[in-house]
Design a protein around this motif. Structure first.
Motif, PDB file in Angstrom:
ATOM      1  N   ARG A 111       5.718  -3.588   7.283  1.00  0.00           N
ATOM      2  CA  ARG A 111       7.206  -2.848   7.222  1.00  0.00           C
ATOM      3  C   ARG A 111       6.841  -1.524   6.423  1.00  0.00           C
ATOM      4  N   VAL A 112       7.407  -0.310   7.045  1.00  0.00           N
ATOM      5  CA  VAL A 112       6.984   1.055   6.593  1.00  0.00           C
ATOM      6  C   VAL A 112       8.361   1.405   5.716  1.00  0.00           C
ATOM      7  N   LEU A 113       7.966   1.737   4.412  1.00  0.00           N
ATOM      8  CA  LEU A 113       9.089   2.060   3.361  1.00  0.00           C
ATOM      9  C   LEU A 113       9.170   3.528   3.033  1.00  0.00           C
ATOM     10  N   ASP A 114      10.059   4.031   2.930  1.00  0.00           N
ATOM     11  CA  ASP A 114      10.181   5.409   2.257  1.00  0.00           C
ATOM     12  C   ASP A 114      10.398   5.283   0.919  1.00  0.00           C
ATOM     13  N   ARG A 115      10.579   6.420   0.233  1.00  0.00           N
ATOM     14  CA  ARG A 115      10.697   6.457  -1.581  1.00  0.00           C
ATOM     15  C   ARG A 115      12.021   5.475  -1.837  1.00  0.00           C
ATOM     16  N   GLN A 116      13.159   5.775  -0.923  1.00  0.00           N
ATOM     17  CA  GLN A 116      14.474   4.914  -1.557  1.00  0.00           C
ATOM     18  C   GLN A 116      14.033   3.298  -1.347  1.00  0.00           C
ATOM     19  N   GLN A 117      13.725   3.154  -0.069  1.00  0.00           N
ATOM     20  CA  GLN A 117      13.326   1.867   0.113  1.00  0.00           C
ATOM     21  C   GLN A 117      12.476   1.110  -0.617  1.00  0.00           C
ATOM     22  N   VAL A 118      11.520   1.748  -1.075  1.00  0.00           N
ATOM     23  CA  VAL A 118      10.780   1.149  -1.848  1.00  0.00           C
ATOM     24  C   VAL A 118      11.430   0.601  -3.342  1.00  0.00           C
ATOM     25  N   SER A 119      12.180   1.751  -3.762  1.00  0.00           N
ATOM     26  CA  SER A 119      12.895   1.466  -5.062  1.00  0.00           C
ATOM     27  C   SER A 119      13.759   0.429  -4.632  1.00  0.00           C
ATOM     28  N   ASP A 120      14.519   0.381  -3.846  1.00  0.00           N
ATOM     29  CA  ASP A 120      15.400  -0.740  -3.284  1.00  0.00           C
ATOM     30  C   ASP A 120      14.558  -2.206  -3.202  1.00  0.00           C
ATOM     31  N   ARG A 121      13.548  -2.156  -2.520  1.00  0.00           N
ATOM     32  CA  ARG A 121      12.673  -3.360  -2.341  1.00  0.00           C
ATOM     33  C   ARG A 121      12.197  -4.129  -3.517  1.00  0.00           C
ATOM     34  N   MET A 140      11.247  -1.328  -9.796  1.00  0.00           N
ATOM     35  CA  MET A 140       9.961  -1.404 -10.666  1.00  0.00           C
ATOM     36  C   MET A 140       8.989  -0.410 -10.048  1.00  0.00           C
ATOM     37  N   ILE A 141       8.866  -0.055  -8.824  1.00  0.00           N
ATOM     38  CA  ILE A 141       7.768   0.679  -8.377  1.00  0.00           C
ATOM     39  C   ILE A 141       8.488   1.858  -7.580  1.00  0.00           C
ATOM     40  N   ASN A 142       7.899   3.023  -8.177  1.00  0.00           N
ATOM     41  CA  ASN A 142       8.517   4.434  -7.644  1.00  0.00           C
ATOM     42  C   ASN A 142       7.482   5.203  -7.103  1.00  0.00           C
ATOM     43  N   ILE A 143       7.718   5.857  -5.976  1.00  0.00           N
ATOM     44  CA  ILE A 143       6.662   6.767  -5.401  1.00  0.00           C
ATOM     45  C   ILE A 143       7.341   8.105  -5.367  1.00  0.00           C
ATOM     46  N   PRO A 144       6.565   9.160  -5.106  1.00  0.00           N
ATOM     47  CA  PRO A 144       7.015  10.510  -4.888  1.00  0.00           C
ATOM     48  C   PRO A 144       7.807  10.810  -3.456  1.00  0.00           C
ATOM     49  N   GLU A 145       8.446  11.784  -3.550  1.00  0.00           N
ATOM     50  CA  GLU A 145       9.500  11.872  -2.415  1.00  0.00           C
ATOM     51  C   GLU A 145       8.666  11.770  -1.228  1.00  0.00           C
ATOM     52  N   ASP A 146       7.365  12.632  -1.132  1.00  0.00           N
ATOM     53  CA  ASP A 146       6.480  12.995   0.224  1.00  0.00           C
ATOM     54  C   ASP A 146       5.758  11.781   0.500  1.00  0.00           C
ATOM     55  N   TRP A 147       5.773  10.491  -0.188  1.00  0.00           N
ATOM     56  CA  TRP A 147       5.057   9.207  -0.208  1.00  0.00           C
ATOM     57  C   TRP A 147       5.752   8.457   0.820  1.00  0.00           C
ATOM     58  N   PHE A 148       4.727   7.314   1.300  1.00  0.00           N
ATOM     59  CA  PHE A 148       5.489   6.237   1.853  1.00  0.00           C
ATOM     60  C   PHE A 148       4.490   4.991   1.459  1.00  0.00           C
ATOM     61  N   ASP A 178       1.128  -1.136   0.017  1.00  0.00           N
ATOM     62  CA  ASP A 178       0.058  -0.072  -0.201  1.00  0.00           C
ATOM     63  C   ASP A 178       1.000   1.333   0.091  1.00  0.00           C
ATOM     64  N   MET A 179       0.524   2.156  -0.839  1.00  0.00           N
ATOM     65  CA  MET A 179       1.231   3.485  -0.801  1.00  0.00           C
ATOM     66  C   MET A 179       0.413   4.677  -0.876  1.00  0.00           C
ATOM     67  N   SER A 180       0.783   5.774  -0.398  1.00  0.00           N
ATOM     68  CA  SER A 180       0.170   6.986  -0.122  1.00  0.00           C
ATOM     69  C   SER A 180       0.965   8.208   0.118  1.00  0.00           C
ATOM     70  N   PRO A 181       0.462   9.641  -0.085  1.00  0.00           N
ATOM     71  CA  PRO A 181       1.087  10.556   0.653  1.00  0.00           C
ATOM     72  C   PRO A 181       1.415  10.679   2.208  1.00  0.00           C
ATOM     73  N   SER A 182       2.408  10.927   2.628  1.00  0.00           N
ATOM     74  CA  SER A 182       2.569  10.896   4.062  1.00  0.00           C
ATOM     75  C   SER A 182       1.359  11.284   5.013  1.00  0.00           C
ATOM     76  N   ASP A 183       0.313  12.218   4.730  1.00  0.00           N
ATOM     77  CA  ASP A 183      -0.606  12.662   5.570  1.00  0.00           C
ATOM     78  C   ASP A 183      -1.930  11.802   5.524  1.00  0.00           C
TER      79      ASP A 183
END
Length: 327
Positions: free
Chosen positions: A45-55, A59-67, A21-26
């Motif tokens: 697990r809660v993942l930030d943008r870089q962790q999503v890309s690494d995981r 293949m999946i990218n999210i904006p900077e202010d997303w998690f 699941d992904m969304s803006p931080s708020d």
């Protein structure tokens, strides 16, 4: 319960995957997912943008202010095969299925007790109890039967399948490391790994346009512009965002808060008639447990271990419905 049913049937309809699941931080909805995981002791697990890309290997990218939130409780169900499975298991227990029997009314039997179900071709069926699970027609049928206006609105929606770029098909297939997913916000997007159609991935908008189930426009049900833009930003050119290569039109039965309507019909029927509806586009995966609840209600008069909320007594639900109708 899915695993229990398919084990008894002897074939698979449920294919496990991780859920992302992904969304803006708020976003409050995704925060509630975390709360639910904690309440029910589900690892996440809660993942930030870089962790999503690494995981997901980029293949999946999210904006900077997303998690993102990753759990192990995702998966894909083959719906047609699943319906056949449940029918076969029901047959083994003595159930009789009557196809193409449009139910027009349910009336109380004043002589024998119980109810009579009346169909469009004039046939009648008597039973001690009755369960109404009429999908997008639930609101219409219940109004005919009991004069009760349930807070259920039929929406026409479109399921979309997009072509995976050549050579990348295996990365998105069920059984790979690719998850089922949902993206909260505007648009609210969901999708699954490739399963039904090789080389295609299901990505669709959770929503649609209000419709009369008897007079459907059979249109797209939702604009694809925002969905195309979402795909461009999330899948790094691995999915062809020019447009879906296959679409399927279907209907949701929406409630204002997307909670299910499961209750006794009441009134003159008392506890003889039970309604199950308003599953808001996410009910099929809950079919086994909803079936158990409905069975408990008609057989024992209560849903064991399940708390029921009555719409008639809920000020919030009534106000939400009025606001929904106003919009």
């Amino acid at each position: 319960m899915w695993e229990q049913a398919q084990s008894e049937a002897g074939y698979k309809v449920y294919f496990k995957a991780q859920q992302f699941d992904m969304s803006p931080s708020d976003n409050k909805s995704l925060r509630s997912v975390i709360s639910s995981c904690e309440k029910n002791s589900i690892p996440y697990r809660v993942l930030d943008r870089q962790q999503v890309s690494d995981r997901f290997a980029g293949m999946i990218n999210i904006p900077e202010d997303w998690f993102g939130v990753l759990t192990d409780v995702g998966g894909v169900i083959k719906p047609t095969k699943a319906v056949s499975m449940f029918q076969a298991l029901a047959f083994q227990r003595g159930a009789v299925l009557r196809d193409n029997m449009e139910v027009k009314n349910v009336v109380k039997d004043e002589v024998r007790g119980g109810v009579n179900v009346e169909t469009a071709n004039g046939e009648k069926f008597w039973g001690k109890k009755c369960v109404i699970t009429a999908g997008a027609w639930a609101r219409k049928l219940v109004k005919t039967v009991a004069g009760l206006e349930l807070p259920i609105q039929a929406l026409e929606t479109t399921v979309c399948y997009w072509r995976i770029k050549e050579g990348k098909e295996a990365k998105f297939a069920i059984g790979s490391d690719f998850p089922t997913f949902a993206s909260y916000g505007e648009p609210y997007v969901y999708g699954t790994p490739s399963l039904e159609f090789p080389g295609l991935i299901k990505i669709a908008v959770h929503g649609g346009y209000p419709c009369d189930p008897d007079k459907r426009p059979w249109g797209l049900g939702t604009s694809l512009d925002s969905l195309k833009e979402w795909i461009q930003g999330r899948f790094s050119g691995l999915v062809d965002d020019g447009g879906p290569v296959k679409t399927q039109s279907c209907m949701y039965s929406m409630t204002p808060d997307e909670d299910f309507v499961i209750d006794f019909l009441g009134g003159e029927f008392g506890k003889d008639v039970v309604i199950g509806g308003g599953f808001s586009g996410h009910g099929f995966k809950m079919a086994p447990v909803v079936g158990r609840v409905l069975a408990d209600l008609v057989l024992g008069g209560e849903a064991k271990g399940v708390e029921l909320n009555y719409f008639q007594d809920s000020k919030v639900s009534r106000e939400s419905w009025r606001e929904c109708e106003r919009l």
